[in-house]
Design a protein around this motif. Structure first.
Motif, PDB file in Angstrom:
ATOM      1  N   PRO A 257       0.839  -1.217   0.000  1.00 31.19           N
ATOM      2  CA  PRO A 257       0.000   0.000   0.000  1.00 31.19           C
ATOM      3  C   PRO A 257       0.871   1.264   0.000  1.00 31.19           C
ATOM      4  O   PRO A 257       1.952   1.263   0.594  1.00 31.19           O
ATOM      5  CB  PRO A 257      -0.792  -0.116   1.305  1.00 31.19           C
ATOM      6  N   THR A 258       0.408   2.319  -0.641  1.00 28.96           N
ATOM      7  CA  THR A 258       1.206   3.539  -0.736  1.00 28.96           C
ATOM      8  C   THR A 258       0.552   4.709  -0.003  1.00 28.96           C
ATOM      9  O   THR A 258       0.942   5.859  -0.182  1.00 28.96           O
ATOM     10  CB  THR A 258       1.434   3.919  -2.210  1.00 28.96           C
ATOM     11  N   ALA A 259      -0.455   4.413   0.826  1.00 31.70           N
ATOM     12  CA  ALA A 259      -1.076   5.467   1.638  1.00 31.70           C
ATOM     13  C   ALA A 259      -1.402   4.911   3.017  1.00 31.70           C
ATOM     14  O   ALA A 259      -1.686   3.721   3.172  1.00 31.70           O
ATOM     15  CB  ALA A 259      -2.348   5.983   0.970  1.00 31.70           C
ATOM     16  N   TRP A 260      -1.301   5.772   4.020  1.00 29.56           N
ATOM     17  CA  TRP A 260      -1.760   5.418   5.367  1.00 29.56           C
ATOM     18  C   TRP A 260      -3.237   5.779   5.491  1.00 29.56           C
ATOM     19  O   TRP A 260      -3.728   6.707   4.833  1.00 29.56           O
ATOM     20  CB  TRP A 260      -0.969   6.212   6.405  1.00 29.56           C
ATOM     21  N   TYR A 261      -3.937   5.085   6.360  1.00 34.56           N
ATOM     22  CA  TYR A 261      -5.375   5.295   6.519  1.00 34.56           C
ATOM     23  C   TYR A 261      -5.667   6.054   7.819  1.00 34.56           C
ATOM     24  O   TYR A 261      -5.217   5.670   8.896  1.00 34.56           O
ATOM     25  CB  TYR A 261      -6.095   3.941   6.533  1.00 34.56           C
ATOM     26  N   ASN A 262      -6.448   7.114   7.697  1.00 36.72           N
ATOM     27  CA  ASN A 262      -6.873   7.921   8.839  1.00 36.72           C
ATOM     28  C   ASN A 262      -8.336   7.626   9.140  1.00 36.72           C
ATOM     29  O   ASN A 262      -9.220   7.952   8.348  1.00 36.72           O
ATOM     30  CB  ASN A 262      -6.685   9.411   8.491  1.00 36.72           C
ATOM     31  N   ILE A 263      -8.596   7.044  10.283  1.00 40.57           N
ATOM     32  CA  ILE A 263      -9.961   6.580  10.572  1.00 40.57           C
ATOM     33  C   ILE A 263     -10.896   7.708  10.996  1.00 40.57           C
ATOM     34  O   ILE A 263     -12.128   7.564  10.947  1.00 40.57           O
ATOM     35  CB  ILE A 263      -9.937   5.469  11.656  1.00 40.57           C
ATOM     36  N   ILE A 264     -10.337   8.846  11.405  1.00 41.89           N
ATOM     37  CA  ILE A 264     -11.164   9.901  12.015  1.00 41.89           C
ATOM     38  C   ILE A 264     -12.382  10.305  11.172  1.00 41.89           C
ATOM     39  O   ILE A 264     -13.502  10.333  11.688  1.00 41.89           O
ATOM     40  CB  ILE A 264     -10.292  11.117  12.407  1.00 41.89           C
ATOM     41  N   PRO A 265     -12.225  10.585   9.863  1.00 41.90           N
ATOM     42  CA  PRO A 265     -13.416  10.992   9.104  1.00 41.90           C
ATOM     43  C   PRO A 265     -14.480   9.907   8.980  1.00 41.90           C
ATOM     44  O   PRO A 265     -15.628  10.221   8.647  1.00 41.90           O
ATOM     45  CB  PRO A 265     -12.841  11.368   7.726  1.00 41.90           C
ATOM     46  N   ASP A 266     -14.129   8.667   9.251  1.00 40.78           N
ATOM     47  CA  ASP A 266     -15.109   7.581   9.146  1.00 40.78           C
ATOM     48  C   ASP A 266     -15.845   7.300  10.449  1.00 40.78           C
ATOM     49  O   ASP A 266     -16.753   6.464  10.481  1.00 40.78           O
ATOM     50  CB  ASP A 266     -14.414   6.287   8.671  1.00 40.78           C
ATOM     51  N   LEU A 267     -15.448   7.978  11.524  1.00 39.38           N
ATOM     52  CA  LEU A 267     -16.096   7.726  12.811  1.00 39.38           C
ATOM     53  C   LEU A 267     -17.389   8.528  12.929  1.00 39.38           C
ATOM     54  O   LEU A 267     -17.510   9.619  12.358  1.00 39.38           O
ATOM     55  CB  LEU A 267     -15.147   8.099  13.956  1.00 39.38           C
ATOM     56  N   PRO A 268     -18.370   8.009  13.684  1.00 41.20           N
ATOM     57  CA  PRO A 268     -19.638   8.734  13.851  1.00 41.20           C
ATOM     58  C   PRO A 268     -19.482  10.066  14.573  1.00 41.20           C
ATOM     59  O   PRO A 268     -20.334  10.948  14.440  1.00 41.20           O
ATOM     60  CB  PRO A 268     -20.511   7.761  14.649  1.00 41.20           C
ATOM     61  N   ALA A 269     -18.393  10.242  15.329  1.00 39.52           N
ATOM     62  CA  ALA A 269     -18.137  11.519  16.020  1.00 39.52           C
ATOM     63  C   ALA A 269     -16.631  11.725  16.080  1.00 39.52           C
ATOM     64  O   ALA A 269     -15.879  10.756  16.167  1.00 39.52           O
ATOM     65  CB  ALA A 269     -18.727  11.483  17.433  1.00 39.52           C
ATOM     66  N   PRO A 270     -16.158  12.964  16.023  1.00 39.44           N
ATOM     67  CA  PRO A 270     -14.710  13.189  16.092  1.00 39.44           C
ATOM     68  C   PRO A 270     -14.210  13.057  17.535  1.00 39.44           C
ATOM     69  O   PRO A 270     -14.973  13.276  18.480  1.00 39.44           O
ATOM     70  CB  PRO A 270     -14.556  14.630  15.600  1.00 39.44           C
ATOM     71  N   PRO A 271     -12.944  12.706  17.704  1.00 41.09           N
ATOM     72  CA  PRO A 271     -12.409  12.604  19.068  1.00 41.09           C
ATOM     73  C   PRO A 271     -12.242  13.988  19.688  1.00 41.09           C
ATOM     74  O   PRO A 271     -12.030  14.966  18.973  1.00 41.09           O
ATOM     75  CB  PRO A 271     -11.056  11.916  18.872  1.00 41.09           C
ATOM     76  N   PRO A 272     -12.342  14.088  21.016  1.00 38.91           N
ATOM     77  CA  PRO A 272     -12.146  15.385  21.689  1.00 38.91           C
ATOM     78  C   PRO A 272     -10.732  15.916  21.436  1.00 38.91           C
ATOM     79  O   PRO A 272      -9.793  15.121  21.355  1.00 38.91           O
ATOM     80  CB  PRO A 272     -12.336  15.048  23.172  1.00 38.91           C
ATOM     81  N   PRO A 273     -10.572  17.223  21.322  1.00 39.15           N
ATOM     82  CA  PRO A 273      -9.258  17.790  20.990  1.00 39.15           C
ATOM     83  C   PRO A 273      -8.312  17.777  22.186  1.00 39.15           C
ATOM     84  O   PRO A 273      -8.759  17.797  23.330  1.00 39.15           O
ATOM     85  CB  PRO A 273      -9.604  19.236  20.610  1.00 39.15           C
ATOM     86  N   PRO A 274      -6.996  17.756  21.947  1.00 30.31           N
ATOM     87  CA  PRO A 274      -6.038  17.936  23.051  1.00 30.31           C
ATOM     88  C   PRO A 274      -6.085  19.382  23.549  1.00 30.31           C
ATOM     89  O   PRO A 274      -6.412  20.305  22.785  1.00 30.31           O
ATOM     90  CB  PRO A 274      -4.688  17.607  22.418  1.00 30.31           C
ATOM     91  N   LEU A 275      -5.771  19.558  24.828  1.00 25.69           N
ATOM     92  CA  LEU A 275      -5.838  20.888  25.453  1.00 25.69           C
ATOM     93  C   LEU A 275      -4.454  21.338  25.902  1.00 25.69           C
ATOM     94  O   LEU A 275      -3.602  20.514  26.254  1.00 25.69           O
ATOM     95  CB  LEU A 275      -6.768  20.850  26.669  1.00 25.69           C
ATOM     96  N   HIS A 276      -4.265  22.644  25.945  1.00 24.17           N
ATOM     97  CA  HIS A 276      -3.015  23.211  26.435  1.00 24.17           C
ATOM     98  C   HIS A 276      -2.895  22.937  27.932  1.00 24.17           C
ATOM     99  O   HIS A 276      -3.849  23.143  28.679  1.00 24.17           O
ATOM    100  CB  HIS A 276      -2.997  24.728  26.181  1.00 24.17           C
TER     101      HIS A 276
END
Lengths: 459, 459
Positions: B20-39
């Protein structure tokens, strides 16, 4: 930095279906047959019955066969398929680091269960013993690669396995002992108190670090003492070299896949099985006039049987229990210094390789260990594989030849056998990187004294 | 004995061209996005500028991308091709030993230069740092697999590399340190005297065996102190999980080659990158309704972040220098017992895996280490590979499920990630075989005390 994004093929793989299904026996293709082994007592050529206490009949038949090919049984092929065909790599990154026009290929046997080429023969040896009803195999091991391989193979076919490990390696490489035990075998430090040979030879303080010759004596003694037990040897004998030819048969197909023809085939030699395994199928093609590579064996300066030993009948072990074999030998009671390449510490060279060397069909050279480890570190930092100390001898010569090619501009095509990884030998790398590794120095007097023990055999 | 001579396919290999010549990012396929990291100071969502002292911009972009696929650069593919595609094995001999109708497949990452899956991300991380002109990378390592991988990758791209190794592993596994040094990197025992965090945390005797959290604090501190230095993390973050998806992408192709569909995908979880790497591409197919495997994470009883931790914002390191990440955590100053599976001794779980677990898309279970090593020995004696302690957790569950299949007669199809070999972990096997290995017992009070340190974050 500038990143090289050229598309290059790094490895040549064969499918399981493309795996060769026969081993190659070089004897019928040689201009003269090798001298026969002799009985240690009568000095007459030995027959199958002399070997029967040690080996199953199928292996004795392979030891003396004049057939060019021996079919690999299905029960062995099935196990081979777990890791075979092994990959052939093109060392693009090493070539780039050396800035050489040489093309360097390495056949990598470290992918096997034991991390070396040894399972190629351990598996058929265990297989033939199992079908002939043997209960247990005994063996010796130096660095531990052979002991690991036989322990693995015995586990698969339901055999017990008992290993005498050379004392110096037993002490220096505990992880090897643990891996052999993980596969279910029993390990003893050699010389041990469990055998007459071990007790007698172990009484001499000079023998305390052990040697392959002593460990063989112990394992042979333990095998002949019990009719349900047989012995297995990891190198030297014809049938062992035969089994290893699968390496070279695969490499021939893979070099064809690469569209390249080796001009130099280089391998390390201890007992000689890895070297024979890679080179004999290419030597067949050379004898047939199809290719013309130089074939080069590399041995350690501390144990240079081919380049420094006498060509004579000698015992395979220190106690003198094995048949007499005509081979290049440093003397059966020569105890090499405990160098890091434990697998190359054997006083003799395989009779078949010795014979081929005498026929002038191959060359040999001895190299000191610091040059080997310098080559190994260069290799690790470019190719990513930390080699076992044994094949670093071949790598050192491959690098010498690649540097020569840089001077001459010649497109040398080097094929080498990377017969194992060095995951159990990191202490050697540590010593090298800390500047604590010494080159071996063996006096002429010591060599001469050892060779004076070679028995007198009327030929 | 009866030898089984059935012809069976043991491994499914892909050519370099099929990689394979691409990595797969699952985030757009999830029903909800993960919470963001905080400072860690303001507790506001962090931006790219907050991460710039730690990571090159290309990796920061990958950390937050919503693209489903990220092309693998040519300079990374070229290095991957040295050992990738990695083999998928069918465990015929293990199945036979278990006498199970289950079919067991394992994707083996131990063929990589570092002997584990870690180079899949070490190589692109070193690559992106190199093209952005970084001079040196710092990092932490536990058992040493990640440190080895990063040292290897840095050697290839001409970067310096400095590694803080968890004290317990540094002491117990000297060969790992030596291998990292063979690749040219520098190794320190953590906690060290070289950083403020190391000096402060090292003053507490309870911290002397070290932890990944402490080693991360040290490596992060060393990186932010010098603008020519960046930091690299071996697990947990989105871009790390992204790089590992090449495992699952290959396995999808190889399972198709085998003509089989997994009903159970099982992997071990420490930070989660190996598990994510195998399972996310299959989870994509599951979310699309194409297949329906159960997806199961297995963690050690001594460090059960998914099954026993709280789902909350916490620091990635012990000193509290990293962003706050919403994850399953045992508390950022939890120091797990020095179990043999050093790579699974992390207090938190990757935020993306934690999120997917909360979404109910996967299961998790914790197992004790003696069951893992019993499974490992069975595996070694049948399949010939001595697994690293980490993936033995997945093997233990694979064997439980195969035994269940034997009872029910169900033809379960198990796919597991054998993420590394155990050549540097033989002391653990030795302890197990001698009956000296204990199961982990962690009191509820100790978990509760550690989790009480999780910071209060208003959401």
């Amino acid at each position: 930095m500038a990143i090289d994004e050229t598309v290059r093929q790094h490895k040549y793989t064969l499918t399981e279906d493309e795996m060769p299904t026969a081993w190659y026996n070089i004897i019928p293709d040689l201009p003269a047959p090798p001298p026969p082994p002799l009985h240690p007592g009568t000095q007459a050529p030995i027959g199958p019955e002399d070997l029967a206490p040690l080996f199953p009949m199928a292996l004795i038949a392979q030891e003396v066969t004049t057939d060019r090919y021996v079919d690999i049984p299905g029960g062995v092929l099935d196990v081979y398929r777990q890791w075979r065909p092994s990959p052939l790599f093109r060392a693009h990154r090493l070539e780039k680091a050396l800035d050489t026009p040489a093309r360097i290929y390495y056949k990598y046997e470290g992918v096997s269960p034991a991390g070396s080429h040894k399972p190629n023969t351990a598996v058929p040896q265990a297989y033939y013993n199992a079908i002939e009803g043997v209960r247990k195999l005994t063996t010796e091991t130096g660095a531990g690669q052979w002991g690991t391989a036989l322990a693995f193979a015995c586990a698969l076919y339901g055999l017990e396995c008992e290993v005498w490990q050379v004392g110096a390696s037993y002490d220096a490489k505990p992880y090897r002992r643990m891996m052999i035990e993980a596969f279910g075998a029993e390990v003893h430090r050699s010389p041990s108190d469990l055998t007459e040979a071990g007790r007698r030879l172990g009484a001499d303080p000079a023998n305390q670090s052990g040697s392959l010759g002593i460990a063989i004596s112990e394992a042979v003694e333990a095998a002949v003492a019990d009719p349900t037990v047989r012995y297995a040897l990891g190198s030297v004998l014809n049938h062992v070299l035969l089994h290893q030819t699968i390496i070279g048969e695969e490499a021939l197909l893979q070099m064809a896949q690469a569209g390249d023809t080796p001009t130099l085939i280089v391998g390390c030699t201890g007992g000689g099985s890895n070297f024979a395994g890679l080179s004999f199928p290419f030597l067949r093609e050379k004898l047939a006039g199809n290719i013309d590579p130089r074939i080069l064996a590399v041995e350690p300066a501390s144990c240079p049987s081919l380049t420094h030993g006498t060509y004579a009948y000698d015992y395979g072990d220190t106690a003198g229990m094995t048949p007499l074999m005509k081979m290049h030998t440093l003397g059966h009671d020569f105890v090499p210094d405990p160098i890091h390449a434990g697998g190359l510490r054997y006083h003799g060279m395989a009779p078949l390789i010795s014979h081929i060397y005498e026929l002038g069909l191959m060359d040999a050279i001895a190299v000191p260990q610091t040059e080997c480890f310098a080559a190994a570190v260069t290799f690790a930092r470019t190719e990513g594989i930390v080699p076992a100390p044994e094949p670093t001898h071949a790598l050192a010569m491959a690098i010498r030849e690649a540097e020569k090619a840089k001077e001459t501009g010649e497109e040398t095509v080097i094929l080498t056998a990377l017969c194992g990884h060095g995951h159990f030998d990191l202490a050697a790398y540590d010593a090298y990187l800390r500047g604590e590794m010494q080159d071996e120095v063996v006096s002429e007097e010591r060599f001469a004294a050892a060779m004076a023990t070679v028995p007198h055999v009327a030929e």
